[in-house]
Design an enzyme around this catalytic site. Sequence first.
Site, PDB file in Angstrom:
ATOM      1  N   ASP A 106      -3.400  -4.092  -5.378  1.00 18.15           N
ATOM      2  CA  ASP A 106      -4.672  -3.575  -5.023  1.00 18.15           C
ATOM      3  C   ASP A 106      -4.648  -2.448  -6.097  1.00 18.15           C
ATOM      4  OD1 ASP A 106      -6.846  -1.830  -4.020  1.00 18.15           O
ATOM      5  OD2 ASP A 106      -6.832  -3.461  -2.581  1.00 18.15           O
ATOM      6  N   LYS A 114       0.922  -0.985   0.031  1.00 14.83           N
ATOM      7  CA  LYS A 114       0.057   0.010  -0.124  1.00 14.83           C
ATOM      8  C   LYS A 114       0.833   1.130  -0.091  1.00 14.83           C
ATOM      9  CE  LYS A 114      -4.202   1.648   2.331  1.00 14.83           C
ATOM     10  NZ  LYS A 114      -5.361   1.593   3.398  1.00 14.83           N
ATOM     11  N   ASP A 123     -11.770   2.624  -2.418  1.00 15.29           N
ATOM     12  CA  ASP A 123     -12.457   1.507  -2.651  1.00 15.29           C
ATOM     13  C   ASP A 123     -14.032   1.505  -3.013  1.00 15.29           C
ATOM     14  OD1 ASP A 123     -10.445  -0.228  -2.028  1.00 15.29           O
ATOM     15  OD2 ASP A 123     -10.753  -0.063  -0.034  1.00 15.29           O
ATOM     16  N   HIS A 164      -4.291   1.078  -4.357  1.00 11.43           N
ATOM     17  CA  HIS A 164      -3.195   1.260  -3.346  1.00 11.43           C
ATOM     18  C   HIS A 164      -1.837   1.818  -3.777  1.00 11.43           C
ATOM     19  CE1 HIS A 164      -4.252  -1.961   0.077  1.00 11.43           C
ATOM     20  NE2 HIS A 164      -5.196  -1.134  -0.221  1.00 11.43           N
TER      21      HIS A 164
END
Length: 413
Positions: free
Chosen positions: A253, A222, A290, A256
């Site tokens: 991700d 991240k 998100d 991230h």
Amino acid sequence: MFDQVKELYNSLGVDVEQALKAMAKTPISLHCWQGDDVVGFEAGAGALGSGLAVTGNYPGKARTIAELRQDLEKVLSMLPGKHRLNLHAIYGDFGGESVDRDQIEVKHFQSWIDWAKEQGIGLDFNPSCFSHPKADDGLTLSHPDPEIREFWIEHCKRSRIISAAMGEQLGSASVMNVWVPDGMKDMPADRQSYRQRLSDSLDEIFAEKLNPAHHIDAVECKLFGIGSESMVVGSHEFYMGYAIKNQTALCLDAGHFHPTEGIADKISSVMMYVPELLLHVSRGVRWDSDHVVLFDDQTQAIMQELVRCDVLPRTHIGLDFFDASINRIGAWTIGTRAAQKSLLLALLEPREKLRAAELSGDYTTRLALLEQAKALPWSIVWEEFCKRNDVPGELTLLNEVKAYEASVLSGRQ
């Protein structure tokens, strides 16, 4: 219309039936936490912490394991293909008993394994290193206090045992992803010591070799988060180095990294050096927020790289978003189908013609083919995929979601 579309794609060297077979063999791992706003079922479960936040209060969220499974079954009934469920450790079936994170066992997840077997799906798993008194200062596996560090190491060790049991009983390897919120809000004076402790903790967690047919280890990086704006211990460079050195799966991700940075371009590089890739397909807006996945350029680019690099067999596709401002069932379904549609579009590219044009230096043809692929009637193929799997098409999906809201969700107070 479908037969005509098949012929059209065939004229470009694209085998539509092969694309549909690839779609059927590529599950998406649904994230359980979209259904209840990342609350879980621990005794006394409450507000989120460790830099995590869910906004919105749309009525109808799941309050019990039974309600969450009911919602998941509805979502699965609206998705073409066979999929998976990604569980966090806080979602155990604890029966109201207070079970701390370093005491979780397979028995607390056996009912989930039994349910997954009934549904004919696989499970994935995650230790939950957040929203706990021993994570209140934003540090877990890199904590200077050895007692706190040992608590989280034990939690992760037990999570691996649970993950392996899931994979063994269901006959499909469970991917267990380690993400920790460790970081600093302001400038640290000694980044190195935190990263060394995190590395040492991971080494201890992964020391026991587990059967890869049952369990796969993954680590997730991240850039920054709430409360860790100045330094995240588990950065991209840290985890990429750790995954290469130890040959674990690497989790990328989509939310991230820097808001202007996509993960698609990283895929071809990291897959040269790590054995497997775990994707958390998400949509960050300005920060790691998100949002629900869309059929957008970023998602399409990710799927294109998986197909163009021929790494689908070594990739585990999961989702990671949580939106409580809209119907949660709709969010789950729309987001998952957006990822699937992006994959289908990638599978329908005239790859051989594109590669041939590029290798010959004919970049005009390459550009023309890429633009033509966007305009071809791929949605007819998508509708056929939905039809073959007996799930709603695009024009009937919203009716299904609204009907479930009226009959089920509206009754939850």
